[in-house]
Scaffold this motif. Sequence first.
Motif, mmCIF file in Angstrom:
data_model
loop_
_atom_site.group_PDB
_atom_site.id
_atom_site.type_symbol
_atom_site.label_atom_id
_atom_site.label_comp_id
_atom_site.label_asym_id
_atom_site.label_seq_id
_atom_site.Cartn_x
_atom_site.Cartn_y
_atom_site.Cartn_z
ATOM 1 N N LEU A 111 3.332 16.087 3.337
ATOM 2 C CA LEU A 111 2.704 14.763 3.320
ATOM 3 C C LEU A 111 2.482 14.258 4.745
ATOM 4 C CD1 LEU A 111 4.595 13.030 0.377
ATOM 5 C CD2 LEU A 111 2.181 13.699 0.414
ATOM 6 N N TRP A 112 3.448 14.523 5.621
ATOM 7 C CA TRP A 112 3.250 14.136 7.019
ATOM 8 C C TRP A 112 2.028 14.852 7.607
ATOM 9 C CZ3 TRP A 112 3.880 17.873 10.984
ATOM 10 C CH2 TRP A 112 3.539 17.393 12.265
ATOM 11 N N HIS A 115 -0.984 13.146 6.495
ATOM 12 C CA HIS A 115 -1.045 11.834 7.141
ATOM 13 C C HIS A 115 -1.541 11.960 8.588
ATOM 14 C CE1 HIS A 115 1.302 7.743 7.443
ATOM 15 N NE2 HIS A 115 0.071 7.648 7.911
ATOM 16 N N HIS A 125 4.526 10.086 12.047
ATOM 17 C CA HIS A 125 5.954 10.035 11.715
ATOM 18 C C HIS A 125 6.590 9.081 12.710
ATOM 19 C CE1 HIS A 125 10.107 10.907 11.068
ATOM 20 N NE2 HIS A 125 10.248 11.575 12.198
ATOM 21 N N LEU A 131 8.963 3.401 3.395
ATOM 22 C CA LEU A 131 7.828 3.512 2.475
ATOM 23 C C LEU A 131 7.382 2.132 2.007
ATOM 24 C CD1 LEU A 131 5.884 5.192 0.740
ATOM 25 C CD2 LEU A 131 7.687 5.325 -0.998
ATOM 26 N N ARG A 175 1.022 11.168 -2.426
ATOM 27 C CA ARG A 175 -0.162 11.682 -1.725
ATOM 28 C C ARG A 175 -1.266 10.631 -1.696
ATOM 29 N NH1 ARG A 175 -4.991 14.462 -2.105
ATOM 30 N NH2 ARG A 175 -5.188 16.291 -0.741
ATOM 31 N N VAL A 178 -0.297 8.069 0.921
ATOM 32 C CA VAL A 178 -0.395 8.622 2.275
ATOM 33 C C VAL A 178 -1.839 8.665 2.747
ATOM 34 C CG1 VAL A 178 -0.161 10.786 3.582
ATOM 35 C CG2 VAL A 178 1.767 9.891 2.281
ATOM 36 N N LEU A 181 -2.600 5.252 3.887
ATOM 37 C CA LEU A 181 -1.908 4.971 5.149
ATOM 38 C C LEU A 181 -2.639 5.647 6.308
ATOM 39 C CD1 LEU A 181 1.839 5.450 4.105
ATOM 40 C CD2 LEU A 181 0.640 3.285 4.470
ATOM 41 N N ARG A 182 -3.119 6.866 6.076
ATOM 42 C CA ARG A 182 -3.843 7.597 7.109
ATOM 43 C C ARG A 182 -5.095 6.850 7.542
ATOM 44 N NH1 ARG A 182 -6.177 13.407 5.610
ATOM 45 N NH2 ARG A 182 -7.799 12.118 4.683
ATOM 46 N N LEU A 188 4.825 6.320 8.980
ATOM 47 C CA LEU A 188 5.898 6.352 7.982
ATOM 48 C C LEU A 188 7.039 7.208 8.515
ATOM 49 C CD1 LEU A 188 6.787 5.666 5.050
ATOM 50 C CD2 LEU A 188 5.587 7.744 4.311
ATOM 51 N N TYR A 190 9.231 9.933 7.847
ATOM 52 C CA TYR A 190 9.288 11.021 6.874
ATOM 53 C C TYR A 190 10.676 11.623 6.729
ATOM 54 C CZ TYR A 190 4.349 10.838 5.963
ATOM 55 O OH TYR A 190 3.097 10.415 5.531
#
Length: 257
Positions: A111-112, A115, A125, A131, A175, A178, A181-182, A188, A190
Amino acid sequence: MTITPTTAGADASPPVENDSVRDAERLPAHRLVARATGRYIGRIQPQYLADRPSAVSELARLRRGAGKRAHEVTDLWGVGGTEDLAELLAGRTDFIRAEDAEEAVFLASTLWALHQQSGRDQGMHERNQSLGGAVRTLIRAQGTAGEDEEDSPLRKRLVRVGTAESLGSVAVRLREIVLLLRGAKVPLDYARLASQLYRWQHRPDRAGVQREWGREFHLAAASAGKKGRPTASGTDSEAIDRTLAADEEYGGYAAGE
């Protein structure tokens, strides 16, 4: 997939020192999961921001596993922090939930990578960005204010993560968050998320993690108007999860160890 310790090669990260091994033997399981995740991302993220080809290639591979289970992407077996986890678990005869740990590290790492995609100006990160807090920040970044925040579709997405009944559902719903967020460049933590995902998989601990996500969201609202001032309980982080508040509990991952 089974985690097995690996032998360090010429390009591998430095071996864990004896003191670090002894420290790992004393740490609770969820902290080992946080440490493995944080160590891996803390090592790769600066390389990606510096546009090193090896890191760019590794993140491209990792993104293919975002939102999936560890065993589903054979190309990623042993990638994404699981080697760091194996190293930390070496000699831990009391550790009986290795598969849950692997799933948590894998999901957080992939997920990172999703992101971080195409972003070279900032690491996605970021320590202490929970979250729930990240979702609250995203809501405000999109222009929602005041009491309307509680009715935001983004809040409902967070609630859907908390009410999921399988790790696969959690992965897919995370997902979705994320990706949002991206788009807004909201980071976030992680390592923290990996620790929570590990605990979530143990049914007796699940309700506690769900409450944690809710507290993160609501405390982010409470702290927004008190930036730079401690809350009544001392600090915002203390009110969320004391076990992950101190720097040493993360194993110094911010420096990539």
